[in-house]
Design an enzyme around this catalytic site. Structure first.
Site, PDB file in Angstrom:
ATOM      1  N   ASP A  96       1.059  -1.074  -0.029  1.00 35.46           N
ATOM      2  CA  ASP A  96       0.175  -0.121   0.039  1.00 35.46           C
ATOM      3  C   ASP A  96       0.976   1.157   0.035  1.00 35.46           C
ATOM      4  OD1 ASP A  96      -3.001   0.855   0.635  1.00 35.46           O
ATOM      5  OD2 ASP A  96      -1.837   1.933   1.883  1.00 35.46           O
TER       6      ASP A  96
ATOM      7  N   HIS B  13      -7.045  -6.505  -1.475  1.00 29.30           N
ATOM      8  CA  HIS B  13      -6.089  -5.478  -1.126  1.00 29.30           C
ATOM      9  C   HIS B  13      -4.987  -5.926  -0.187  1.00 29.30           C
ATOM     10  CE1 HIS B  13      -3.965  -1.634  -0.884  1.00 29.30           C
ATOM     11  NE2 HIS B  13      -4.300  -1.535   0.543  1.00 29.30           N
TER      12      HIS B  13
END
Length: 335
Positions: free
Chosen positions: A114, A312
């Site tokens: 991320d 994610h």
């Protein structure tokens, strides 16, 4: 200073790991360390902590590496300066440099997820002699872009507000999140996970209609399989103690980063690199063009992987697969 960590639990510790605080120019960085061998620095994203690498620390240690997961500045047990511009990318890279030196090492492999992916990339870009290999999880490497970030984000979404724009004003997102940190985190983690994402007709949680909040579009249901109630307790306890401002300030520096890194316009990363993304992760699918450009932007790329059916939170959702890919790549890089 350091202390052995007890078994994994609500304290957020990992069995066999050591917790340490090291001095950096901006204060102190808390890290969790396990194993011996070549240094591998693990950088988390938003809204996480070093705990997000709990599955990688023992796996990398067993594979013959000194695995070190940090709490990024503003998170967990690390220092959290008040000034917004203290969270610019150059400061975070300086923290990584100081951590490597404090650990007595001359080089390191850096791995990020991320926002940590971007921090890892810029660490390798700005200090190639120190960070000799880099891996990116979920967020692909993308070189400096001539479009000012806040202007570009403002154009995304039409009548709705893109989440990065929503995060720009100090205090605004905090007012949504901090009255119910645990509930907000549960909704955010769930909404970006394979198997628990909200239905498409509900609207994307990354876009905020006028007068609404991000959480209005979060999935409402059970936690994803990778996230136990105990794990959620760990994350919640940290952010209830620190607040979210430190993490959100990363978004509030995108224009400063753009100005600071303009000298690297067109720069490529030549070090051995790796990318791992999830097929259901918006961060990966939105940036498909960046992945397609890897032959030009990452000439040292060893391999690139898209894990089918993964969301994610890749190193937590599919820990075994990610660990296998990381270990294989690390052994290639380090012979």
């Amino acid at each position: 200073m350091q202390q052995p960590a007890p078994a994994s639990g609500t304290s957020g510790t990992v069995s066999g790991a050591v917790h340490r605080l090291v001095d950096v120019p901006g204060g102190r960085i808390h890290l969790v360390e396990q194993g011996t061998g070549p240094l591998v620095l693990l950088i988390h994203g938003f809204p996480e902590t070093s705990y997000s690498w709990r599955h990688q620390l023992p796996a990398l240690a067993e594979a013959g590496f000194r695995a070190v997961a940090v709490d990024v500045r503003g998170y967990g047990r690390s220092s959290a300066p008040d000034a917004v511009d203290a969270y610019r990318m150059t400061a975070l890279v300086a923290d990584n440099v100081a951590v490597v030196k404090a650990l007595g090492e001359e080089t390191a492999t850096v791995i990020g997820h991320d926002w940590g992916s971007s921090i890892a990339a810029d660490s390798a870009l700005m200090r190639p002699g120190l960070f000799t290999a880099a891996a990116f999880l979920s967020v692909p490497y993308s070189p400096w872009n001539p479009v000012r970030p806040t202007e570009g984000f403002a154009r995304i979404g039409g009548d709705e507000e893109f989440y990065v724009s929503y995060f720009q004003e100090p205090g605004r997102a905090e007012a949504e999140i901090e009255p119910d940190v645990r509930g907000w985190l549960a909704g955010f983690y769930t909404s970006l996970s394979a198997g628990t994402m909200p239905p498409a007709d509900q609207g994307s949680p990354f876009f905020v209609p006028a007068g609404a909040q991000m959480r209005d579009r979060f999935a409402r249901g059970p936690l994803p399989s990778w996230l136990t109630e105990e794990d959620l307790d760990v994350y919640s306890a940290e952010f209830e103690r620190t607040g979210l401002t430190g993490g959100l300030n990363r978004y509030r520096n995108v224009d400063r980063d753009w100005e600071d890194l303009a000298a690297w316009d067109g720069a490529v990363l030549t070090q051995p690199s790796l990318f791992i993304g999830g097929s259901l992760d918006s961060s990966t699918t939105w940036m498909a063009d960046a992945i397609a450009a890897y032959p030009d932007t990452l000439p040292g790329l060893v391999s690139s992987h898209i894990i089918e059916g993964c969301g994610h939170w890749i190193q937590q959702e599919r820990a075994a697969e990610v660990n296998a890919l990381l270990v294989r790549w690390l052994h290639t890089v380090h012979g």
